[in-house]
Design a protein around this motif. Structure first.
Motif, mmCIF file in Angstrom:
data_model
loop_
_atom_site.group_PDB
_atom_site.id
_atom_site.type_symbol
_atom_site.label_atom_id
_atom_site.label_comp_id
_atom_site.label_asym_id
_atom_site.label_seq_id
_atom_site.Cartn_x
_atom_site.Cartn_y
_atom_site.Cartn_z
ATOM 1 N N SER A 134 -100.526 -24.066 -4.359
ATOM 2 C CA SER A 134 -99.321 -23.234 -4.265
ATOM 3 C C SER A 134 -99.437 -22.031 -5.182
ATOM 4 N N THR A 168 -96.398 -19.756 -6.847
ATOM 5 C CA THR A 168 -94.937 -19.772 -6.933
ATOM 6 C C THR A 168 -94.437 -18.871 -8.053
ATOM 7 N N TYR A 194 -95.254 -19.906 -1.888
ATOM 8 C CA TYR A 194 -96.235 -20.190 -0.834
ATOM 9 C C TYR A 194 -97.006 -21.471 -1.134
ATOM 10 N N TRP A 229 -94.495 -23.653 2.796
ATOM 11 C CA TRP A 229 -93.697 -23.249 1.646
ATOM 12 C C TRP A 229 -93.430 -24.458 0.746
ATOM 13 N N TYR A 243 -93.469 -29.950 -0.518
ATOM 14 C CA TYR A 243 -94.286 -29.075 0.331
ATOM 15 C C TYR A 243 -93.894 -29.292 1.794
#
Length: 245
Positions: free
Chosen positions: A130, A132, A150, A178, A201
């Motif tokens: 991720s 973030t 993401y 996301w 997630y």
């Protein structure tokens, strides 16, 4: 009466003589002057700066289904471990904003599903990552925060039809999605902090488009729940902040 008057005169003369003698003493023999203590300055923890670290935890797949068929990864817990790095900025003065990138390797296989026609589909996640942003509120050494951004997954997928590996296509992208999460981080020293965090997630819904017999079984959803603990080494800018009173 004379003795009383003489004693009184002697006491008055002694009282006048003592201050004069004290004034003649050297400076080093005098009592030290009282000095007021400096005002107290309470240290505040500084979250501003870059950091790198590692984490350990577990990942639990969501209770997904595929056309009413339970997938083999429903609710299974698996071990994960990984690395993270990012930067924070403290302002106002108790708020912290930052950005973080992380990757987790996942142990084991999250299973497979056997369709009524004998086809076997396997979707094993080998890793989660991720990128973030996060915002948090700090009091002393504690930081309570939320994050989001993401997410991506490293998937190892296969389909067996009639005992042989078969090419296939899916309608959804199971690699990009996301994530949101929240956590508590605690500064152990100026340069070391520890955290505990929950992260969700979501990679959306997917369905088969080929081979022909499988689209009729509908959609399945790929999502994960992660609980982890981590530790960070922080490269603070300028050392601890000081509050002045």
């Amino acid at each position: 009466m004379k003795k009383f008057l003489l004693a009184t005169v002697a006491l008055v003369a002694l009282g006048a003589t003592v201050p004069a003698l004290a004034a003649d003493l050297p400076a080093r023999q005098r009592a030290p002057a009282y000095t007021k203590a400096p005002p107290y300055a309470a240290p505040l923890y500084n979250w501003t700066g870059f950091y790198i670290g590692g984490h350990l935890g577990g990942v639990f797949s969501g209770n997904n289904n595929f056309g009413g068929l339970a997938t083999g990864n429903d609710g299974n817990g698996r071990f994960l471990g990984g690395l993270q790095g990012g930067a924070d900025y403290q302002f106002a003065p108790n708020w912290v904003i930052g950005a973080e990138a992380e990757y987790s390797w996942i142990a084991g296989n999250n299973g497979s599903i056997v369709f009524p026609n004998g086809s076997i589909y396997t979707n094993s996640q080998r890793g989660l990552g991720s990128v973030t942003g996060r915002i948090g509120y700090t009091w002393g050494p504690g930081l309570l925060y939320v994050k989001g951004g993401y997410a991506f997954a490293d998937n190892n997928q296969s389909l067996i039809v009639g005992g042989a590996a078969t090419p296939f296509a899916l309608s959804g992208n199971q690699s990009n999605g996301w994530t949101v999460g929240a956590g508590l981080e605690y500064m152990l020293t100026q340069n070391w902090s520890a955290k505990i965090e929950y992260q969700y997630y979501n990679f959306g819904d997917s369905s088969f488009t080929t081979p022909a017999p499988l689209p009729s079984y509908g959609n399945f959803r790929t999502d994960d729940h992660v609980v982890k603990a981590g530790i960070n080494y922080r490269f603070n800018w300028g050392g601890p902040v000081v509050a002045r009173y």
